[in-house]
Design an enzyme around this catalytic site. Structure first.
Site: not given
Ligand code: UGA
Length: 450
Positions: A11, A154-156, A255-256, A263, A266, A269
């Protein structure tokens, strides 16, 4: 503005580099001598698309510098980011020691420097409601420095962190000092496209916003994953449901995507933390309980499907696992679905051959020689009884499937991310099992093989 970043982990480094890119003068503090040396040599110690290039540019121009010394870094700073770890303790509460230690070190340095101006200390970490207030009270008792504390979650997303940082949907700032809010507004000015995207609130609201946002995103995924069971039972297609639901502007399409479970460092946890936060508030949060249960069930359901549809005993079968990272474009394997799936297959006596474009080294440290590691997906599949896809690397969609089908023991693919094209699977003679979508059975081809 002069900005100090305490802690150049994921971060801290992304934030510092992006702030340098929009014109701030950034000093990053890193206490780990090896990491510091690497940064001072201009090397980005983490894999994140676009970060190394942005770092090169801003390091060369002197817009960002790195040091091991907090006092040097905060000398001129108007804002100081605390980007240190906030690991959970075994009882689910947060370990505040790094945050308090870093905060105190900053305040002591400011006091020593006899700094007369307000310095805003910014907490980026995801921390339970009340943490920033506690930190502020702690610092006020401990030092004479003139500081304010704000929470700025942060929302990265890993893999798109640079883009997310430079194009934020919103910036959330929690605190109780109008002066600190004004400083934050100035800091982020180049990134604020519309005034309503800069949101100020109290500490607790900002802290809970972060948990609520991640839990809601995880809930959407778990909801869709639960729907895959119904889709498979009734012959519906989860992708059609996703489009049908997501085009309602009240729901939206993000996110659908269903799959074999979410996994990362973030969602798992933060959803678990929501459970603890709720317990601490004296009640059981049924909603977050369901999100977690559906997620672990879905990982298991995917692994069980492999065993059920394999067409031969799993013991002694060779399964090629494509994708180890928790999602594409990262080398991060934390809480990756692949870990659960591989463990399940190994426990059932399968031979696992694994491939990933970035996450292989981390996974090797976990499974060592229990798994056969393959440099490319085609080699991993050769001679295998099935392929199981656990990460949606786009490269997997354009592989030479005719060749792969010919070299596999059985042309059978379990797609835990619904990333392959059903037509391609059908045309190349695969048996294909996605999640919540009608399978491609290709019985004719299998009969010919027999
Ligand atoms: C997530 C959030 O999206 C961020 O906004 C946030 O800042 C971050 O956590 C954090 O708290 O630091 P991240 O964990 O990097 O980000 O990744 P994502 O793209 O959100 O994916 C998370 C998991 O969800 C992955 O395993 C991905 O494969 C899964 N996913 C995502 C799905 O199964 N379906 C979806 O439609 C989207």
């Amino acid at each position: 503005m002069d900005v100090a970043i305490i802690g150049c982990g994921y971060v801290g480094l992304v934030t510092g580099t992006c702030l340098a890119a929009i014109g701030h003068t950034v000093k990053g503090v890193e206490k780990d001598p090896r990491k510091l040396k690497s940064l001072q040599d201009g090397h980005c110690p983490i894999f994140e698309p676009g970060l190394q290039e942005l770092l090169n540019e801003n390091y060369a121009s002197g817009q960002i510098q790195f040091t091991g010394n907090v006092k040097d870094a905060v000398r001129d700073a108007e804002v100081v980011f605390l980007c240190v770890g906030t690991p959970p303790k075994p009882d689910g509460t947060v370990d505040m020691s790094y945050l308090e230690g870093a905060g105190k070190e900053v305040c002591d340095a400011l006091a020593e420097l006899k700094s007369e101006y307000l310095v805003t200390i910014i907490v980026k970490s995801t921390v339970p409601a009340g943490t920033n207030r506690k930190l502020y009270n702690f610092l006020r008792e401990q030092t004479k420095a003139y500081v304010q504390v704000v929470s700025n979650p942060e929302f990265l997303k890993e893999g798109t962190a640079v883009q997310d940082c430079l194009n934020p949907d919103r910036i959330v700032v929690g605190g109780e000092s109008p002066e600190a809010f004004r400083m934050m507004r100035r800091l982020y000015d180049p990134l604020i496209k519309r005034e309503e995207n800069f949101l100020t609130m109290n500490w607790e609201s900002a802290e809970l916003t972060k948990y609520a946002a991640n839990s809601m995103l995880a809930a959407r995924i778990s909801f869709m994953n639960e729907m895959t069971i119904l889709c498979e039972h009734y012959g519906a297609d989860i992708e059609d449901l996703r489009k049908g639901m997501g085009s309602d502007t009240r729901i939206g399409p993000a996110f659908l995507r269903a799959g074999c479970g979410y996994g990362g460092s973030c969602f798992p946890k933060d959803v678990a933390a929501m459970e603890h936060i709720s317990k601490a508030a004296g009640y059981t949060n049924l909603f977050v309980d369901a999100i977690q249960t559906v997620n672990s069930n879905q990982k298991r359901r995917f692994a069980e499907k492999i065993v059920q549809k394999l067409g031969r005993p799993i013991e002694g079968a060779t399964i090629a696992v494509w994708g180890l990272a928790f999602k594409a474009d990262t080398d991060d394997i934390r809480e990756s679905a692949a870990i659960d799936v591989i463990r399940y297959l190994l426990d059932k006596g399968a031979i696992v051959r694994a491939h990933d474009y970035k996450g292989m080294e981390h996974m090797k440290a976990l499974f060592k020689d229990e798994v056969e590691w393959c440099g490319d997906p085609v080699t991993a599949a050769a001679g295998a009884d099935a392929v199981a896809i656990t990460t949606d690397w786009p490269q997997y969609t354009t592989l030479p499937f005719r060749k792969i089908a010919a070299t596999m023991n059985t042309p059978l693919i379990f797609d835990g991310r619904n990333c392959l094209h059903r037509d391609v699977m059908r045309e190349n003679g695969f048996q294909y099992y996605p999640m919540g979508r009608p399978p491609v059975e290709n019985k004719l081809r299998l009969k010919q093989k027999v």
